[in-house]
Motif scaffolding. Structure first.
Motif, PDB file in Angstrom:
ATOM      1  N   THR A 284      10.096  28.222 113.287  1.00  9.74           N
ATOM      2  CA  THR A 284      11.438  27.932 112.776  1.00  9.74           C
ATOM      3  C   THR A 284      12.246  29.225 112.680  1.00  9.74           C
ATOM      4  OG1 THR A 284      10.925  28.167 110.409  1.00  9.74           O
ATOM      5  CG2 THR A 284      10.479  26.025 111.438  1.00  9.74           C
ATOM      6  N   GLY A 285      13.556  29.065 112.776  1.00 10.82           N
ATOM      7  CA  GLY A 285      14.426  30.235 112.698  1.00 10.82           C
ATOM      8  C   GLY A 285      14.149  31.236 113.796  1.00 10.82           C
ATOM      9  N   SER A 286      14.013  30.760 115.037  1.00 10.95           N
ATOM     10  CA  SER A 286      13.609  31.649 116.128  1.00 10.95           C
ATOM     11  C   SER A 286      14.748  31.994 117.075  1.00 10.95           C
ATOM     12  CB  SER A 286      12.437  31.032 116.908  1.00 10.95           C
ATOM     13  OG  SER A 286      12.589  29.644 117.075  1.00 10.95           O
ATOM     14  N   ALA A 287      15.998  31.834 116.600  1.00 11.80           N
ATOM     15  CA  ALA A 287      17.134  32.205 117.436  1.00 11.80           C
ATOM     16  C   ALA A 287      17.341  33.717 117.487  1.00 11.80           C
ATOM     17  CB  ALA A 287      18.409  31.532 116.933  1.00 11.80           C
ATOM     18  N   ASP A 288      16.813  34.435 116.490  1.00  8.60           N
ATOM     19  CA  ASP A 288      16.945  35.888 116.483  1.00  8.60           C
ATOM     20  C   ASP A 288      15.893  36.475 115.550  1.00  8.60           C
ATOM     21  OD1 ASP A 288      17.910  35.338 113.930  1.00  8.60           O
ATOM     22  OD2 ASP A 288      19.997  35.761 114.414  1.00  8.60           O
ATOM     23  N   GLY A 289      15.941  37.789 115.365  1.00 10.16           N
ATOM     24  CA  GLY A 289      15.110  38.464 114.383  1.00 10.16           C
ATOM     25  C   GLY A 289      13.613  38.328 114.589  1.00 10.16           C
ATOM     26  N   ILE A 290      12.881  38.268 113.473  1.00 10.17           N
ATOM     27  CA  ILE A 290      11.419  38.202 113.523  1.00 10.17           C
ATOM     28  C   ILE A 290      10.963  36.931 114.230  1.00 10.17           C
ATOM     29  CG2 ILE A 290       9.300  38.198 112.154  1.00 10.17           C
ATOM     30  CD1 ILE A 290      10.863  39.555 109.914  1.00 10.17           C
ATOM     31  N   GLY A 291      11.628  35.816 113.962  1.00  3.24           N
ATOM     32  CA  GLY A 291      11.234  34.558 114.595  1.00  3.24           C
ATOM     33  C   GLY A 291      11.283  34.624 116.104  1.00  3.24           C
ATOM     34  N   GLN A 292      12.332  35.243 116.625  1.00  2.00           N
ATOM     35  CA  GLN A 292      12.441  35.398 118.078  1.00  2.00           C
ATOM     36  C   GLN A 292      11.303  36.250 118.622  1.00  2.00           C
ATOM     37  OE1 GLN A 292      15.416  38.052 120.458  1.00  2.00           O
ATOM     38  NE2 GLN A 292      16.463  36.114 120.054  1.00  2.00           N
ATOM     39  N   GLN A 293      10.968  37.320 117.902  1.00  2.00           N
ATOM     40  CA  GLN A 293       9.883  38.190 118.334  1.00  2.00           C
ATOM     41  C   GLN A 293       8.527  37.474 118.267  1.00  2.00           C
ATOM     42  OE1 GLN A 293       9.928  41.305 119.645  1.00  2.00           O
ATOM     43  NE2 GLN A 293      12.154  41.117 119.701  1.00  2.00           N
ATOM     44  N   ILE A 294       8.310  36.664 117.240  1.00  2.00           N
ATOM     45  CA  ILE A 294       7.072  35.885 117.148  1.00  2.00           C
ATOM     46  C   ILE A 294       6.960  34.970 118.357  1.00  2.00           C
ATOM     47  CG2 ILE A 294       5.862  34.081 115.848  1.00  2.00           C
ATOM     48  CD1 ILE A 294       7.148  35.269 113.308  1.00  2.00           C
TER      49      ILE A 294
ATOM     50  N   GLY B  79      19.001  44.606 107.797  1.00  2.00           N
ATOM     51  CA  GLY B  79      19.911  45.726 107.981  1.00  2.00           C
ATOM     52  C   GLY B  79      19.380  46.768 108.946  1.00  2.00           C
ATOM     53  N   ALA B  80      20.306  47.585 109.460  1.00  2.00           N
ATOM     54  CA  ALA B  80      19.968  48.577 110.480  1.00  2.00           C
ATOM     55  C   ALA B  80      19.121  49.715 109.930  1.00  2.00           C
ATOM     56  CB  ALA B  80      21.254  49.138 111.095  1.00  2.00           C
ATOM     57  N   GLY B  81      19.122  49.932 108.621  1.00  2.10           N
ATOM     58  CA  GLY B  81      18.376  51.037 108.042  1.00  2.10           C
ATOM     59  C   GLY B  81      16.932  50.718 107.712  1.00  2.10           C
ATOM     60  N   ALA B  82      16.502  49.498 107.954  1.00  2.40           N
ATOM     61  CA  ALA B  82      15.123  49.118 107.633  1.00  2.40           C
ATOM     62  C   ALA B  82      14.142  49.848 108.535  1.00  2.40           C
ATOM     63  CB  ALA B  82      14.949  47.612 107.778  1.00  2.40           C
ATOM     64  N   PRO B  83      12.951  50.210 108.031  1.00  2.54           N
ATOM     65  CA  PRO B  83      12.021  51.039 108.798  1.00  2.54           C
ATOM     66  C   PRO B  83      11.150  50.299 109.802  1.00  2.54           C
ATOM     67  CG  PRO B  83      11.141  50.636 106.609  1.00  2.54           C
ATOM     68  CD  PRO B  83      12.508  50.021 106.637  1.00  2.54           C
ATOM     69  N   THR B  84      11.048  48.978 109.695  1.00  2.00           N
ATOM     70  CA  THR B  84      10.100  48.244 110.526  1.00  2.00           C
ATOM     71  C   THR B  84      10.787  47.548 111.692  1.00  2.00           C
ATOM     72  OG1 THR B  84       8.737  47.841 108.572  1.00  2.00           O
ATOM     73  CG2 THR B  84       8.265  46.497 110.516  1.00  2.00           C
ATOM     74  N   ASP B  85      10.241  47.736 112.890  1.00  3.78           N
ATOM     75  CA  ASP B  85      10.768  47.077 114.079  1.00  3.78           C
ATOM     76  C   ASP B  85      10.385  45.595 114.057  1.00  3.78           C
ATOM     77  OD1 ASP B  85      11.870  47.566 116.980  1.00  3.78           O
ATOM     78  OD2 ASP B  85      10.091  46.298 117.209  1.00  3.78           O
ATOM     79  N   PRO B  86      11.285  44.695 114.464  1.00  2.00           N
ATOM     80  CA  PRO B  86      10.956  43.271 114.454  1.00  2.00           C
ATOM     81  C   PRO B  86       9.700  42.920 115.250  1.00  2.00           C
ATOM     82  CG  PRO B  86      13.314  43.558 114.747  1.00  2.00           C
ATOM     83  CD  PRO B  86      12.698  44.927 114.831  1.00  2.00           C
ATOM     84  N   ALA B  87       9.477  43.618 116.365  1.00  2.00           N
ATOM     85  CA  ALA B  87       8.283  43.329 117.160  1.00  2.00           C
ATOM     86  C   ALA B  87       7.014  43.649 116.380  1.00  2.00           C
ATOM     87  CB  ALA B  87       8.319  44.121 118.466  1.00  2.00           C
ATOM     88  N   ASP B  88       7.042  44.738 115.607  1.00  4.28           N
ATOM     89  CA  ASP B  88       5.879  45.075 114.773  1.00  4.28           C
ATOM     90  C   ASP B  88       5.702  44.051 113.653  1.00  4.28           C
ATOM     91  OD1 ASP B  88       5.321  47.351 116.259  1.00  4.28           O
ATOM     92  OD2 ASP B  88       6.604  48.625 115.009  1.00  4.28           O
ATOM     93  N   ALA B  89       6.821  43.622 113.057  1.00  7.13           N
ATOM     94  CA  ALA B  89       6.753  42.653 111.963  1.00  7.13           C
ATOM     95  C   ALA B  89       6.222  41.305 112.439  1.00  7.13           C
ATOM     96  CB  ALA B  89       8.134  42.476 111.345  1.00  7.13           C
TER      97      ALA B  89
END
Length: 257
Positions: free
Chosen positions: A7-17, A188-198
């Motif tokens: 769910t919620g896979s249009a962008d962000g972590i969901g897209q990377q999963i 946000g852009a300042g977060a330390p973790t890359d979505p692919a890693d998350a």
């Protein structure tokens, strides 16, 4: 090959999963809030098998979405919203706080109404440590609105849902994940973790034959849930509240087996 809904896979972590799971050869169904976002989701993950559409801020649309779904080997409940800086609460068309409805009630309702999956993955957060369990007033009808607290509490409830389903359905693997502070539209852009890693741990939980434990909370940070978060009374009360608000008890949908 596993049949997996994210769910919620249009962008962000969901897209990377979804991208990691399709790259591993799994049959992945994406989810988006609107038809427009569904087109963008499929363009970003062209190897996905399908895209389903439903606004999780609507009980009617969540129920309709659940009615279209077959059985999945795994469901990753990734969809979520954050209104941490908002000065006023936002109610859905159902009269509920939007943060609670999207982040907590919707994953409960989908799970209750769809055929029972083999695995459940709930996206929580270390901010769950700052959440408050007040099941009497999840929509802040009597309490003063606090957007930050509402989000933290929703992530706490997501974790509790993972524990509750693990307890209620012993033959379904149910776990919660803290993906970290992630560079997404929400984080946000300042977060330390890359979505692919998350995305790696939730993707592993959804598909790996090594992921055989249930009722866990996976994180690389210091905070971990305590015994009070596994209290059977609390877990049953959360399920009962979600059943009441969503109009569906566990076992009422086709998930009973």
């Amino acid at each position: 090959m596993k049949h997996i809904l994210v769910t919620g896979s249009a962008d962000g972590i969901g897209q990377q999963i979804a991208q990691q799971l399709t790259a591993a050869g799994h049959h992945v169904v994406l989810h988006a809030r609107t038809e427009e976002r569904a087109v963008a989701a499929k363009a970003a993950v062209p190897a996905a098998a399908d895209v389903v559409v439903g606004d999780l801020a609507s009980l009617e649309q969540t129920r309709a979405l659940a009615a279209t779904l077959g059985r999945f080997d795994a469901v990753v409940h990734n969809a979520g919203i954050a209104r941490m800086d908002s000065s006023e609460r936002a109610l859905t068309e159902d009269g509920l706080d939007s943060t609670f409805q999207v982040n907590v009630l919707a994953p409960y309702l989908l799970t209750a109404l769809m055929p029972r999956p083999g695995r459940l993955v709930f996206m929580s957060s270390a901010l769950a440590a700052e959440g408050v369990t007040d099941l009497r007033d999840v929509s802040y009808e009597t309490r003063q609105w606090n957007g930050y607290e509402a989000y933290c509490s929703s992530k706490l409830y997501c974790m509790l849902l993972a524990f509750a389903f693990a307890r209620r359905w012993p033959d379904t693997l149910s776990n919660a994940v803290d993906p970290g502070w992630v560079r997404t539209r929400m984080g946000g852009a300042g977060a330390p973790t890359d979505p692919a890693d998350a995305a790696r741990v939730p993707a592993w939980l959804a598909a790996s034959d090594e992921a055989l434990d249930s009722g866990g909370y996976l994180t690389d940070r210091d905070w971990h849930p305590g015994e009070q978060h596994r209290d059977p009374v609390l877990l049953d009360e959360l399920l009962a509240l979600c059943a009441h608000l969503g109009g569906a008890r566990l076992g009422e949908g086709p998930g009973t087996r």
